[in-house]
Write a protein that holds these residues in place. Structure first.
Motif, PDB file in Angstrom:
ATOM      1  N   GLU A   5      13.412 -42.314 -41.117  1.00  0.00           N
ATOM      2  CA  GLU A   5      14.317 -41.151 -41.652  1.00  0.00           C
ATOM      3  C   GLU A   5      13.648 -39.819 -41.516  1.00  0.00           C
ATOM      4  N   LYS A   6      14.487 -38.963 -41.170  1.00  0.00           N
ATOM      5  CA  LYS A   6      13.997 -37.531 -41.266  1.00  0.00           C
ATOM      6  C   LYS A   6      13.927 -37.066 -42.686  1.00  0.00           C
ATOM      7  N   THR A   7      12.829 -36.300 -42.917  1.00  0.00           N
ATOM      8  CA  THR A   7      12.744 -35.919 -44.209  1.00  0.00           C
ATOM      9  C   THR A   7      13.229 -34.452 -44.282  1.00  0.00           C
ATOM     10  N   MET A   8      14.151 -34.125 -45.307  1.00  0.00           N
ATOM     11  CA  MET A   8      14.715 -33.032 -45.447  1.00  0.00           C
ATOM     12  C   MET A   8      13.831 -32.029 -46.064  1.00  0.00           C
ATOM     13  N   SER A   9      13.729 -30.968 -45.680  1.00  0.00           N
ATOM     14  CA  SER A   9      13.029 -29.868 -46.361  1.00  0.00           C
ATOM     15  C   SER A   9      13.641 -29.336 -47.433  1.00  0.00           C
ATOM     16  N   THR A  10      12.893 -28.684 -48.272  1.00  0.00           N
ATOM     17  CA  THR A  10      13.418 -28.104 -49.697  1.00  0.00           C
ATOM     18  C   THR A  10      13.091 -26.577 -49.570  1.00  0.00           C
ATOM     19  N   LEU A  11      13.439 -26.083 -50.752  1.00  0.00           N
ATOM     20  CA  LEU A  11      13.256 -24.870 -51.123  1.00  0.00           C
ATOM     21  C   LEU A  11      11.750 -24.735 -51.091  1.00  0.00           C
ATOM     22  N   GLU A  12      10.916 -25.585 -51.696  1.00  0.00           N
ATOM     23  CA  GLU A  12       9.415 -25.449 -51.765  1.00  0.00           C
ATOM     24  C   GLU A  12       8.910 -25.460 -50.364  1.00  0.00           C
ATOM     25  N   ASP A  13       9.443 -26.166 -49.435  1.00  0.00           N
ATOM     26  CA  ASP A  13       8.870 -26.037 -48.107  1.00  0.00           C
ATOM     27  C   ASP A  13       9.221 -24.834 -47.401  1.00  0.00           C
ATOM     28  N   LEU A  14      10.174 -24.132 -47.573  1.00  0.00           N
ATOM     29  CA  LEU A  14      10.720 -22.856 -47.257  1.00  0.00           C
ATOM     30  C   LEU A  14       9.878 -21.821 -47.790  1.00  0.00           C
ATOM     31  N   MET A  15       9.472 -21.793 -48.922  1.00  0.00           N
ATOM     32  CA  MET A  15       8.544 -20.929 -49.761  1.00  0.00           C
ATOM     33  C   MET A  15       7.066 -20.999 -49.335  1.00  0.00           C
ATOM     34  N   ALA A  16       6.676 -22.125 -48.693  1.00  0.00           N
ATOM     35  CA  ALA A  16       5.337 -22.306 -48.172  1.00  0.00           C
ATOM     36  C   ALA A  16       5.328 -21.554 -46.735  1.00  0.00           C
ATOM     37  N   VAL A  17       6.447 -21.132 -46.064  1.00  0.00           N
ATOM     38  CA  VAL A  17       6.619 -20.485 -44.795  1.00  0.00           C
ATOM     39  C   VAL A  17       5.555 -19.077 -45.062  1.00  0.00           C
ATOM     40  N   PRO A  18       4.654 -18.726 -44.094  1.00  0.00           N
ATOM     41  CA  PRO A  18       3.999 -17.480 -44.073  1.00  0.00           C
ATOM     42  C   PRO A  18       4.934 -16.423 -44.637  1.00  0.00           C
ATOM     43  N   GLY A  19       4.383 -15.501 -45.482  1.00  0.00           N
ATOM     44  CA  GLY A  19       5.279 -14.442 -45.904  1.00  0.00           C
ATOM     45  C   GLY A  19       5.868 -13.642 -45.061  1.00  0.00           C
ATOM     46  N   ASP A  20       5.260 -13.309 -43.935  1.00  0.00           N
ATOM     47  CA  ASP A  20       5.709 -12.360 -42.987  1.00  0.00           C
ATOM     48  C   ASP A  20       6.622 -13.035 -42.084  1.00  0.00           C
ATOM     49  N   THR A  21       7.163 -14.181 -42.002  1.00  0.00           N
ATOM     50  CA  THR A  21       7.999 -15.110 -41.279  1.00  0.00           C
ATOM     51  C   THR A  21       9.425 -15.176 -42.127  1.00  0.00           C
ATOM     52  N   LYS A  22      10.145 -14.663 -41.221  1.00  0.00           N
ATOM     53  CA  LYS A  22      11.779 -14.809 -41.997  1.00  0.00           C
ATOM     54  C   LYS A  22      12.350 -16.076 -41.198  1.00  0.00           C
ATOM     55  N   ALA A  23      12.749 -17.050 -42.259  1.00  0.00           N
ATOM     56  CA  ALA A  23      13.229 -18.217 -42.366  1.00  0.00           C
ATOM     57  C   ALA A  23      14.490 -18.734 -43.126  1.00  0.00           C
ATOM     58  N   GLU A  24      15.363 -19.275 -42.972  1.00  0.00           N
ATOM     59  CA  GLU A  24      16.275 -20.134 -43.660  1.00  0.00           C
ATOM     60  C   GLU A  24      16.007 -21.364 -43.629  1.00  0.00           C
ATOM     61  N   LEU A  25      16.573 -22.184 -44.723  1.00  0.00           N
ATOM     62  CA  LEU A  25      16.881 -23.392 -44.883  1.00  0.00           C
ATOM     63  C   LEU A  25      18.396 -23.767 -44.817  1.00  0.00           C
ATOM     64  N   ILE A  26      18.731 -24.564 -43.896  1.00  0.00           N
ATOM     65  CA  ILE A  26      20.073 -25.214 -43.482  1.00  0.00           C
ATOM     66  C   ILE A  26      20.107 -26.619 -43.447  1.00  0.00           C
ATOM     67  N   ASP A  27      20.855 -27.280 -44.436  1.00  0.00           N
ATOM     68  CA  ASP A  27      20.860 -28.711 -44.363  1.00  0.00           C
ATOM     69  C   ASP A  27      19.605 -29.344 -44.337  1.00  0.00           C
ATOM     70  N   GLY A  28      18.744 -28.913 -44.920  1.00  0.00           N
ATOM     71  CA  GLY A  28      17.361 -29.354 -45.197  1.00  0.00           C
ATOM     72  C   GLY A  28      16.648 -29.286 -43.867  1.00  0.00           C
ATOM     73  N   GLU A  29      16.985 -28.271 -42.928  1.00  0.00           N
ATOM     74  CA  GLU A  29      15.957 -27.871 -41.793  1.00  0.00           C
ATOM     75  C   GLU A  29      15.700 -26.380 -41.735  1.00  0.00           C
ATOM     76  N   ILE A  30      14.327 -26.031 -41.614  1.00  0.00           N
ATOM     77  CA  ILE A  30      13.871 -24.923 -41.460  1.00  0.00           C
ATOM     78  C   ILE A  30      14.120 -24.262 -40.158  1.00  0.00           C
ATOM     79  N   TYR A  31      14.964 -22.917 -40.028  1.00  0.00           N
ATOM     80  CA  TYR A  31      14.979 -22.158 -39.120  1.00  0.00           C
ATOM     81  C   TYR A  31      14.416 -20.989 -39.115  1.00  0.00           C
ATOM     82  N   MET A  32      13.268 -20.866 -38.039  1.00  0.00           N
ATOM     83  CA  MET A  32      12.514 -19.481 -37.917  1.00  0.00           C
ATOM     84  C   MET A  32      13.695 -18.534 -37.522  1.00  0.00           C
ATOM     85  N   MET A  33      13.816 -17.339 -37.957  1.00  0.00           N
ATOM     86  CA  MET A  33      14.595 -16.386 -37.356  1.00  0.00           C
ATOM     87  C   MET A  33      13.903 -15.206 -36.617  1.00  0.00           C
ATOM     88  N   ALA A  34      14.614 -14.810 -35.513  1.00  0.00           N
ATOM     89  CA  ALA A  34      13.853 -13.951 -34.527  1.00  0.00           C
ATOM     90  C   ALA A  34      14.072 -12.432 -35.300  1.00  0.00           C
TER      91      ALA A  34
END
Length: 192
Positions: A5-34
């Protein structure tokens, strides 16, 4: 055999993304933004300035029912959905103060996403379904390449958005929901 089973990411996972990386959390998946291209940034800045100055001139110091327009509005919908909207509008009554850290926990009344090749599917499909689920009344999709703007309103029963109108640069000055008292010059917004 059991399928993993695929583990869904949470806000906690999103907040662990390095501070200078723009990312979103959509349906439990983190998407890096260009990074935004110049045209995207220009349109976002111009539209934010037009809306902000319009509402600042309209309201008095104690008007709690006014709009709060925020560019790059990091908004939490639930533990598996947290978006960075290009521009979002909130009720000042519901959002009297901005958070010092983390996402905004109040749902916007209006969202504008500016499409790019890297995010079009997320903005037109994935996010719109979640915004409808959380009863965000108005959703704009602005396409800088086609020089069009689509206005969606939450339909009856708050299940899906319905297209209210679609305008293009050649339409010139328009008034659009939910800002009918504001004239927007599409020639200026889509200027080359």
């Amino acid at each position: 055999m059991h399928q993993l089973e695929k583990t869904m990411s949470t806000l906690e996972d999103l907040m662990a993304v390095p501070g200078d990386t723009k990312a979103e959390l959509i349906d439990g998946e983190i998407y890096m933004m260009a990074p935004a291209v110049a045209r995207h940034s220009s349109i976002s800045g111009l539209l934010t300035t037009l809306l902000t100055s319009h509402f600042r001139n309209q309201r008095g110091p104690s008007d709690k029912d006014a709009w709060r327009i925020i560019p790059e509005a990091w908004t939490l919908y639930d533990v598996h959905n947290s978006f960075v909207h290009d521009i979002a509008g909130y009720s000042r009554r519901e959002l009297p103060r901005l958070p010092n850290l983390g996402p905004i926990h109040i749902k916007p009344k209006w969202v504008c996403e500016i499409l790019s090749r890297s995010n079009a599917k997320n903005d037109t499909e994935r996010k719109s379904a979640i915004l409808a689920q959380y009863s965000v009344p108005y959703y704009w999709l602005l396409d800088p390449r086609k020089k069009t703007l689509q206005v969606f309103e939450l339909g009856t029963g708050n299940m899906n958005y319905r297209l209210v109108c679609s305008v293009k640069k050649e339409d010139g000055v328009v008034r659009l929901l939910p800002f009918q008292d504001l004239e927007l010059d599409l020639q200026e917004i889509f200027e080359d």
